[in-house]
Scaffold this active site. Structure first.
Site, PDB file in Angstrom:
ATOM      1  N   ASP A 188       8.312  21.151  34.477  1.00 39.87           N
ATOM      2  CA  ASP A 188       8.862  20.330  35.561  1.00 39.87           C
ATOM      3  C   ASP A 188       9.914  19.332  35.085  1.00 39.87           C
ATOM      4  OD1 ASP A 188       7.285  21.610  37.355  1.00 39.87           O
ATOM      5  OD2 ASP A 188       5.772  20.031  37.494  1.00 39.87           O
ATOM      6  N   HIS A 248       6.574  18.366   7.446  1.00 38.14           N
ATOM      7  CA  HIS A 248       5.906  17.246   6.785  1.00 38.14           C
ATOM      8  C   HIS A 248       5.463  17.586   5.371  1.00 38.14           C
ATOM      9  CE1 HIS A 248       5.511  15.387  10.868  1.00 38.14           C
ATOM     10  NE2 HIS A 248       5.961  14.406  10.135  1.00 38.14           N
ATOM     11  N   ILE A 263      16.314  19.746  14.611  1.00 34.76           N
ATOM     12  CA  ILE A 263      15.800  18.825  15.637  1.00 34.76           C
ATOM     13  C   ILE A 263      16.606  17.526  15.692  1.00 34.76           C
ATOM     14  CG2 ILE A 263      13.691  17.678  16.472  1.00 34.76           C
ATOM     15  CD1 ILE A 263      13.674  20.779  16.558  1.00 34.76           C
ATOM     16  N   TRP A 277       6.361   4.075  21.978  1.00 34.44           N
ATOM     17  CA  TRP A 277       6.437   3.678  20.571  1.00 34.44           C
ATOM     18  C   TRP A 277       6.972   2.247  20.398  1.00 34.44           C
ATOM     19  CZ3 TRP A 277       8.511   8.854  18.015  1.00 34.44           C
ATOM     20  CH2 TRP A 277       7.486   9.802  18.067  1.00 34.44           C
ATOM     21  N   ARG A 330       3.751   6.748   5.863  1.00 34.03           N
ATOM     22  CA  ARG A 330       4.897   6.494   6.757  1.00 34.03           C
ATOM     23  C   ARG A 330       4.550   5.431   7.794  1.00 34.03           C
ATOM     24  NH1 ARG A 330       9.804   8.464   4.896  1.00 34.03           N
ATOM     25  NH2 ARG A 330       9.226  10.143   3.507  1.00 34.03           N
ATOM     26  N   CYS A 350       6.441  16.972  19.576  1.00 34.90           N
ATOM     27  CA  CYS A 350       5.785  17.362  18.329  1.00 34.90           C
ATOM     28  C   CYS A 350       4.433  16.663  18.137  1.00 34.90           C
ATOM     29  CB  CYS A 350       6.681  17.029  17.135  1.00 34.90           C
ATOM     30  SG  CYS A 350       7.299  15.352  17.157  1.00 34.90           S
ATOM     31  N   TRP A 410       0.848  -1.203   0.000  1.00 39.14           N
ATOM     32  CA  TRP A 410       0.000   0.000   0.000  1.00 39.14           C
ATOM     33  C   TRP A 410       0.879   1.247   0.000  1.00 39.14           C
ATOM     34  CZ3 TRP A 410      -0.605   3.749   3.934  1.00 39.14           C
ATOM     35  CH2 TRP A 410      -1.775   4.508   3.897  1.00 39.14           C
TER      36      TRP A 410
HETATM   37  C1  LIG Z   1       8.892  11.530  14.421  1.00 39.59           C
HETATM   38  N1  LIG Z   1       7.876  10.544  14.340  1.00 39.59           N
HETATM   39  C2  LIG Z   1       8.072   9.226  14.681  1.00 39.59           C
HETATM   40  C3  LIG Z   1       7.018   8.514  15.257  1.00 39.59           C
HETATM   41  N2  LIG Z   1       7.179   7.234  15.622  1.00 39.59           N
HETATM   42  C4  LIG Z   1       8.357   6.638  15.437  1.00 39.59           C
HETATM   43  N3  LIG Z   1       8.520   5.374  15.827  1.00 39.59           N
HETATM   44  N4  LIG Z   1       9.405   7.275  14.859  1.00 39.59           N
HETATM   45  C5  LIG Z   1       9.286   8.558  14.469  1.00 39.59           C
HETATM   46  O1  LIG Z   1      10.256   9.106  13.947  1.00 39.59           O
HETATM   47  N5  LIG Z   1       5.840   9.118  15.472  1.00 39.59           N
HETATM   48  C6  LIG Z   1       5.618  10.508  15.233  1.00 39.59           C
HETATM   49  C7  LIG Z   1       6.524  11.083  14.226  1.00 39.59           C
HETATM   50  C8  LIG Z   1       6.009  10.885  12.840  1.00 39.59           C
HETATM   51  N6  LIG Z   1       6.050   9.512  12.428  1.00 39.59           N
HETATM   52  C9  LIG Z   1       6.926   8.995  11.535  1.00 39.59           C
HETATM   53  C10 LIG Z   1       6.845   7.644  11.329  1.00 39.59           C
HETATM   54  C11 LIG Z   1       7.655   7.052  10.368  1.00 39.59           C
HETATM   55  C12 LIG Z   1       8.546   7.800   9.644  1.00 39.59           C
HETATM   56  C13 LIG Z   1       9.356   7.171   8.576  1.00 39.59           C
HETATM   57  O2  LIG Z   1      10.085   7.854   7.921  1.00 39.59           O
HETATM   58  N7  LIG Z   1       9.204   5.869   8.317  1.00 39.59           N
HETATM   59  C14 LIG Z   1       9.890   5.226   7.233  1.00 39.59           C
HETATM   60  C15 LIG Z   1      10.524   3.929   7.652  1.00 39.59           C
HETATM   61  C16 LIG Z   1      11.716   4.165   8.506  1.00 39.59           C
HETATM   62  C17 LIG Z   1      12.644   2.954   8.527  1.00 39.59           C
HETATM   63  O3  LIG Z   1      12.613   2.190   9.438  1.00 39.59           O
HETATM   64  N8  LIG Z   1      13.401   2.760   7.489  1.00 39.59           N
HETATM   65  C18 LIG Z   1      14.339   1.645   7.313  1.00 39.59           C
HETATM   66  C19 LIG Z   1      14.172   1.098   5.920  1.00 39.59           C
HETATM   67  C20 LIG Z   1      13.031   0.278   5.844  1.00 39.59           C
HETATM   68  C21 LIG Z   1      12.753  -0.019   4.391  1.00 39.59           C
HETATM   69  O4  LIG Z   1      11.757   0.470   3.865  1.00 39.59           O
HETATM   70  N9  LIG Z   1      13.605  -0.763   3.724  1.00 39.59           N
HETATM   71  C22 LIG Z   1      13.409  -1.073   2.332  1.00 39.59           C
HETATM   72  C23 LIG Z   1      14.746  -1.317   1.698  1.00 39.59           C
HETATM   73  C24 LIG Z   1      15.584  -0.057   1.708  1.00 39.59           C
HETATM   74  C25 LIG Z   1      16.173   0.228   0.356  1.00 39.59           C
HETATM   75  O5  LIG Z   1      16.859  -0.642  -0.175  1.00 39.59           O
HETATM   76  O6  LIG Z   1      15.917   1.342  -0.142  1.00 39.59           O
HETATM   77  C26 LIG Z   1      12.537  -2.300   2.272  1.00 39.59           C
HETATM   78  O7  LIG Z   1      12.442  -3.016   3.273  1.00 39.59           O
HETATM   79  O8  LIG Z   1      11.883  -2.473   1.253  1.00 39.59           O
HETATM   80  C27 LIG Z   1      15.764   2.122   7.298  1.00 39.59           C
HETATM   81  O9  LIG Z   1      15.963   3.330   7.276  1.00 39.59           O
HETATM   82  O10 LIG Z   1      16.640   1.265   7.302  1.00 39.59           O
HETATM   83  C28 LIG Z   1       8.917   4.932   6.119  1.00 39.59           C
HETATM   84  O11 LIG Z   1       9.369   4.993   4.969  1.00 39.59           O
HETATM   85  O12 LIG Z   1       7.737   4.641   6.358  1.00 39.59           O
HETATM   86  C29 LIG Z   1       8.637   9.151   9.862  1.00 39.59           C
HETATM   87  C30 LIG Z   1       7.846   9.755  10.825  1.00 39.59           C
HETATM   88  N1  LIG Z   2      15.511  13.745  16.730  1.00 39.75           N
HETATM   89  C1  LIG Z   2      14.368  13.258  16.007  1.00 39.75           C
HETATM   90  C2  LIG Z   2      13.110  13.748  16.634  1.00 39.75           C
HETATM   91  C3  LIG Z   2      11.885  13.445  15.869  1.00 39.75           C
HETATM   92  S1  LIG Z   2      10.438  13.616  16.789  1.00 39.75           S
HETATM   93  C4  LIG Z   2      14.463  13.705  14.583  1.00 39.75           C
HETATM   94  O1  LIG Z   2      15.056  14.744  14.352  1.00 39.75           O
HETATM   95  O2  LIG Z   2      13.955  13.040  13.686  1.00 39.75           O
HETATM   96 ZN   LIG Z   3       9.454  15.624  16.295  1.00 38.67          ZN
END
Ligand SMILES: CN1c2c(nc(N)[nH]c2=O)NC[C@@H]1CNc1ccc(C(=O)N[C@@H](CCC(=O)N[C@@H](CCC(=O)N[C@@H](CCC(=O)O)C(=O)O)C(=O)O)C(=O)O)cc1
Ligand SMILES: N[C@@H](CCS)C(=O)O
Ligand SMILES: [Zn+2]
Length: 765
Positions: A661, A699, A436, A566, A520, A648, A18
Site C-alpha cells: 500500500d 553485517h 542500498i 530513530w 555500533r 531491513c 566500551w
Molecule cells: C541502518 N541502521 C541504522 C539504524 N539506526 C540508525 N540511526 N542509523 C542506521 O543507519 N538502525 C538499524 C540499522 C543498523 N544500525 C546501525 C547503527 C549504527 C551504525 C554505525 O555505523 N554507527 C557508527 C557511528 C556513526 C556516526 O555517527 N559516526 C560519526 C562519527 C562519530 C565518531 O565516532 N567520531 C569519532 C571521531 C571520528 C574520527 O576522528 O575518526 C569520535 O567521536 O571519537 C561520523 O560519521 O561523523 C558507529 O561507529 O557506531 C550502523 C548501523
Molecule cells: N540508505 C541507507 C539505508 C540503511 S537502512 C544506507 O544505505 O545505509
Molecule cells: Zn537497511
C-alpha cells in the site's frame, strides 16, 4: 519503605569506551586480557554510579560484551553447530564469531528487540543439546559484592521470552524447549540462592505481547519450578514496553514482585491493577521514569500515579524504577555543553533518570526535603521550553498538511502504467542491479568530517573531499557494472542524524550515544519543535554524482517514519502529527531532487516494522498513518520518476500488504541473514510491484561466493516475477571495508549475469 531500583544501565560508557575497546580487540590491537580488564573497569564504574545515586536494587549481569540475548545463548551452550564448539564456556573468540560471522561461517541472524532500535542475536535451537556452560549472573553478583560491597540484583532474560525470541524449532515444540532449558535455569537460580542472593529480576518482555492459554501454562510451569528451586530468592517478574497481558494470572504466580511499565502502557496496567487488585504477599515494581525517551520527568505527574497505586498497595510493597532498562537512552546530560540551556534543562538521560527514581522513592518514603525544589525547577524549565518559537508553528503546518491529506495521496498513474514508462526512460535491463545507498564510512571519511567539525578544515576542503569520494565510487560502480548507481552517503554521519541536522525543529546532542547493535551506536536526534523544511538537503551531492555518469543515480532520503522512530520525539504531539510534519518536509526534498533531474528517489523506511505497536489494536492505525506519511512524501512525482524504498532487520512477513500500500515502485528488503525465510512468504502472498530481496548479508566481513548468491536469486525467482525483480545487497555498506565491499559486489554482479543468461536461454527454448 519503598525501594528504588534500576533495570539495566547503558553499557557503552560515557565516552563510548566500551565500543572502542571491543573494536580494538576485533582489529587485533588489544589483547584479550586487556579487553577483559577494560570492560571490567567500565562495568564497575557503572555500579559505583548507581550506588552513588542511591539506588537500592542495583542490576548486575545487565552488562554484556555484545548483546544480552547472545549472552543467554552462550550461558546455555546454544551455539549453532556450524561453528566448532566442544562444550564448556564459550570463548570470547567464538562468542564474537556467532555475532559477526567467521571467515567461513555466516553470523547468526540479528533482529530488533521488540519495538526498539536495539538489535539482538537470534538464538538458533536447531540440533542443539543445551548445557549450562557457566553461571553468568552468579559471576556478576560475586564481582559486585567482592569489589564494591554491592548486594546486586542479577538480571536474567526470562526463559519464556528467551524461547519466544529463538528460532529453529516448530511452534508445537515450544513447550519441549521450555522443559529442556528449565533445569538449567533451575540450577542458575539454586546457585544464586546458595550464594545468598536476595533479589533476581527475570526479564519477560514477551508477556506484553498477546500470548495464548498454552503459553500461560508454560509461564506458570517456569515460575512454579523456579520458586521451588530457590524459595528464599525474591523473584521480580519484569515486563516492559507496554502493559502486561493476563495480569490477573501473572500476579498469582509464586513470585515476589511483578514489574510493570508505568509509562508505556500505564493505562492498561492500572486498569488491570484496579480490576484485580494486588494480593497482600506481592510487591509491585513500577516503572515511572521513561526509559525510552530523554525528557525530564514531570515529577508531580509521576507521583500522582504513585498515589493511585497506594490505594492498592502500601508504600513498603512498592519498588520505584525506570520503565525499562536504561540501555535505550544516552548516559548523562552533563556531557552536553553545546545544547541551548533551555533545552538542556528539560533533558534527562540515564544518570538523571536514576536521580528521578530516587526523588520519587524518597518522596514516597516521606523524605521529601528536596522534592519541592525539584518540582518547581521542572515546571520552570518546561514553561521556558514550551514558549520556544519552533514549538509553535504546528497549526499553520497542519493546514498545509490537511490540504494534501484531503487530496488523496495517489500517484497520477497506477504502477502497471508507470513502471514501463520508468524502465523505458531509465533503460533498465532485466534484473537491474543496485546498492542500498551507503558505501564504506572509512576511518578517512570519519576523520575528514571530524576535522571539518573541529574547524581544522574549511567547508570547501570538506566538500572537495566528499566529491573525491563520490568520484571514486561512481567509477567503481561503473567498473563493477551496476545499473543504478548511488552517490555513497559519504557526507552523512548517520541516515537519521544527517536529516535532523538540516531540518528545523531538531536539536543535537554532542554525546548522546545509544547502542544499536554490537559495538555500533547511534546518536538519535531530538525532535523538540515543529519540523520545518529549511533548504535542500541532498541535492548538491546527488546532482554532483549524476553529473559524473550517464547511468541513473538514485537520490537517497530517509523516510518520515524512520526519522521519527530513530529520534527522541517531543511528547506534546501525537506520533501521527509528527510523522506528517516530517513527511511534508521530505516531500519538498523529493520535489527538489526531481526538479534537479534525478529520476530515481529512494525513501528508506527500515524502521516502519520496528515501530509497529506491540498491542494488536494499535497496529492498524499506526500502519495507516505510516502509509499515508510515505505517500505524502512521494506521491507528487511524475509517472516517469521511480520511487524506491528499503527495509531491513525486522520480520516483515506480517506487513507485506501494508508495504504494498505504500505504492513504492521498487522495494529492497533485507533477507539473507534470515537465510531466505522472507522468500517463503511470497509463496503465500503475491507481490506485484518492483522488489529486490537482499542477496548478501552486509553485517559480516565475509565475501559470499557467486554460487551462494545465484541460488538465493533463483530461489526468489521461483516466487517473484523476473520482470519486477532487482538485485541488491541486504542493506547499506557503510559498516564494511572497501576491499570486501568491492569483492562482494563483484560476485553479486557475476551471480546476476549468470542468472540473466539462464533466463535468456530458457526464454529462447
Ligand atoms: C541502518 N541502521 C541504522 C539504524 N539506526 C540508525 N540511526 N542509523 C542506521 O543507519 N538502525 C538499524 C540499522 C543498523 N544500525 C546501525 C547503527 C549504527 C551504525 C554505525 O555505523 N554507527 C557508527 C557511528 C556513526 C556516526 O555517527 N559516526 C560519526 C562519527 C562519530 C565518531 O565516532 N567520531 C569519532 C571521531 C571520528 C574520527 O576522528 O575518526 C569520535 O567521536 O571519537 C561520523 O560519521 O561523523 C558507529 O561507529 O557506531 C550502523 C548501523
Ligand atoms: N540508505 C541507507 C539505508 C540503511 S537502512 C544506507 O544505505 O545505509
Ligand atoms: Zn537497511
Amino acid at each position: 519503605m519503598a525501594l528504588s531500583s534500576n533495570l539495566g544501565y547503558p553499557r557503552i560508557g560515557s565516552q563510548r569506551q566500551w565500543k572502542k575497546a571491543i573494536e580494538q580487540y576485533w582489529a587485533g590491537k588489544l589483547e584479550e586480557a586487556e579487553l577483559h580488564a577494560q570492560l571490567k573497569e567500565i562495568r564497575l564504574s557503572h555500579l559505583r554510579k548507581q550506588q552513588a545515586a542511591g539506588i537500592d536494587l542495583i542490576p548486575v549481569n545487565d552488562f554484556s560484551y555484545y548483546d544480552q540475548v547472545l549472552d543467554t545463548s552462550a550461558m546455555l551452550g546454544i551455539v549453532p553447530p556450524r561453528f566448532s564448539y566442544e562444550g564448556g564456556k564459550v570463548s570470547t573468540k567464538l562468542y564474537y564469531e556467532i555475532a559477526r560471522g567467521s571467515n567461513d561461517q555466516p553470523a547468526s541472524e540479528m533482529t530488533k528487540w521488540f519495538n526498539t532500535n536495539y538489535h539482538y542475536i537470534v538464538p538458533e535451537f536447531n540440533n542443539i543439546t543445551p548445557q549450562l556452560t557457566h553461571n553468568a549472573p552468579l559471576a556478576a553478583y560475586r564481582e559486585a559484592k567482592q569489589e564494591l560491597g554491592i548486594e546486586g540484583k542479577p538480571v536474567i532474560l526470562g526463559l519464556f521470552s528467551f524461547v519466544k525470541l529463538a528460532k529453529g524449532y516448530a511452534k508445537h515444540e515450544q513447550g519441549a524447549w521450555v522443559e529442556k532449558l528449565l533445569p538449567l535455569y533451575y540450577q542458575v537460580l539454586q546457585e544464586l540462592q546458595a550464594e545468598g542472593v536476595q533479589w533476581v529480576q527475570f526479564d519477560e518482555p514477551a508477556l506484553v505481547t498477546a500470548f495464548s492459554e498454552q503459553d500461560m501454562v508454560q509461564v506458570r510451569r517456569i515460575y512454579e519450578a523456579l520458586a521451588e528451586a530457590a524459595p528464599n530468592v525474591k523473584v521480580i517478574l519484569q515486563t516492559y514496553f507496554e502493559s502486561v497481558e493476563r495480569y490477573s494470572e501473572l500476579i498469582h504466580l509464586p513470585i515476589a514482585a511483578l514489574g510493570l511499565d508505568g509509562v508505556h502502557g500505564w493505562q492498561g496496567n492500572i486498569e488491570q491493577l484496579l480490576a484485580h487488585g494486588v494480593p497482600a504477599n506481592k510487591l509491585v515494581a513500577i516503572g515511572l521514569v521513561d526509559g525510552r525517551n530523554i525528557w525530564r520527568a514531570e515529577l508531580e505527574e509521576s507521583y500522582t500515579k504513585l498515589e493511585q497505586l497506594q490505594k492498592l498497595v502500601t508504600a513498603d510493597r512498592l519498588i520505584i524504577q525506570p520503565s525499562c532498562s536504561l540501555l535505550h537512552v544516552p548516559v548523562s546530560v552533563q556531557y552536553e555543553d553545546k545544547l541551548p540551556q533551555v533545552i538542556k534543562d528539560v533533558l534527562a538521560f540515564a544518570d538523571e533518570k536514576l536521580t528521578e527514581v530516587v526523588q520519587l522513592t524518597n518522596k514516597l518514603n516521606g523524605q521529601a526535603e528536596s522534592w519541592e525544589q525539584a518540582v518547581q525547577a521542572g515546571k520552570q524549565a518546561y514553561a521556558a521550553f514550551n514558549a520556544l518559537e519552533q514549538r509553535n508553528y504546528k497549526d499553520k503546518l497542519q493546514q498545509s498538511i490537511d490540504k494534501l491529506l484531503q487530496q488523496g495521496l495517489t500517484r497520477a498513474a497506477s504502477f502497471a502504467e508507470r513502471y514501463p514508462l520508468q524502465v523505458n526512460k531509465l533503460q533498465l535491463p532485466l534484473l537491474p542491479t543496485t546498492t542500498i545507498g551507503s558505501f564504506p564510512q572509512t576511518k578517512e571519511v570519519r576523520a575528514a568530517r571530524s576535522r571539518w567539525r573541529k574547524g581544522e578544515w574549511t567547508s570547501e576542503q570538506y566538500d572537495a573531499f566528499v566529491a573525491e569520494e563520490i568520484d571514486r565510487w561512481i567509477a567503481y560502480q561503473e567498473q563493477l557494472g551496476l545499473d543504478v548507481l548511488v552517490h555513497g552517503e559519504f557526507e552523512r554521519t548517520d541516515m537519521v542524524e544527517f536529516f535532523g541536522e538540516k531540518l528545523g525543529g531538531f536539536c543535537f546532542t554532542a554525546n548522546g550515544w545509544v547502542q544499536s547493535y554490537g559495538s555500533r551506536c547511534v546518536k538519535p536526534p531530538v525532535i523538540y519543535g515543529d519540523v520545518t523544511y529549511e533548504a535542500p538537503m541532498t541535492v548538491k551531492e546527488t546532482v554532483y554524482a549524476q553529473s559524473r555518469t550517464k547511468r541513473p543515480v538514485k537520490g537517497m532520503l530517509t523516510g518520515p517514519i524512520t526519522i521519527m522512530n530513530w529520534s527522541f520525539v517531543r511528547q506534546d504531539l501525537s506520533r501521527e502529527t509528527i510523522a506528517y510534519q516530517l513527511a511534508f518536509a521530505l516531500k519538498q526534498e523529493v520535489e527538489a531532487l526531481e526538479k534537479s533531474g534525478i529520476s530515481i528517489i529512494q525513501v528508506d523506511e527500515p524502521a516502519v516494522r520496528e515501530g509497529l505497536p506491540l498491542k494488536q489494536d494499535e497496529q492498524k492505525p499506526y500502519l495507516d498513518f505510516s502509509i499515508r506519511a510515505f505517500r505524502l512524501t512521494t506521491c507528487g512525482v511524475q509517472n516517469e520518476t521511480q520511487i524506491h524504498t528499503h527495509m531491513c532487520y525486522c520480520d516483515f512477513s506480517d506487513m507485506i500488504s501494508s508495504i504494498r500500500d505504500m505504492d513504492a515502485d521498487v522495494i529492497s528488503i533485507e533477507t539473507s541473514r534470515s537465510h531466505g525465510e522472507l522468500i517463503a512468504n511470497f509463496e503465500q502472498q503475491t507481490y506485484d510491484l518492483g522488489i529486490g530481496l537482499g542477496v548478501y548479508d552486509i553485517h559480516s566481513p565475509r565475501v559470499p561466493a557467486v554460487a551462494e548468491m545465484e541460488s538465493l536469486i533463483e530461489r526468489a525467482l521461483r516466487v517473484l516475477e523476473p520482470g519486477l525483480f532487482w538485485i541488491n545487497p541486504d542493506c547499506g555498506l557503510k559498516t564494511r571495508q572497501e576491499p570486501e565491499t568491492l569483492a562482494a559486489l563483484k560476485n553479486m554482479i557475476e551471480a546476476t549475469a549468470a542468472v540473466r543468461q539462464k533466463l535468456a536461454q530458457a526464454a529462447s527454448k
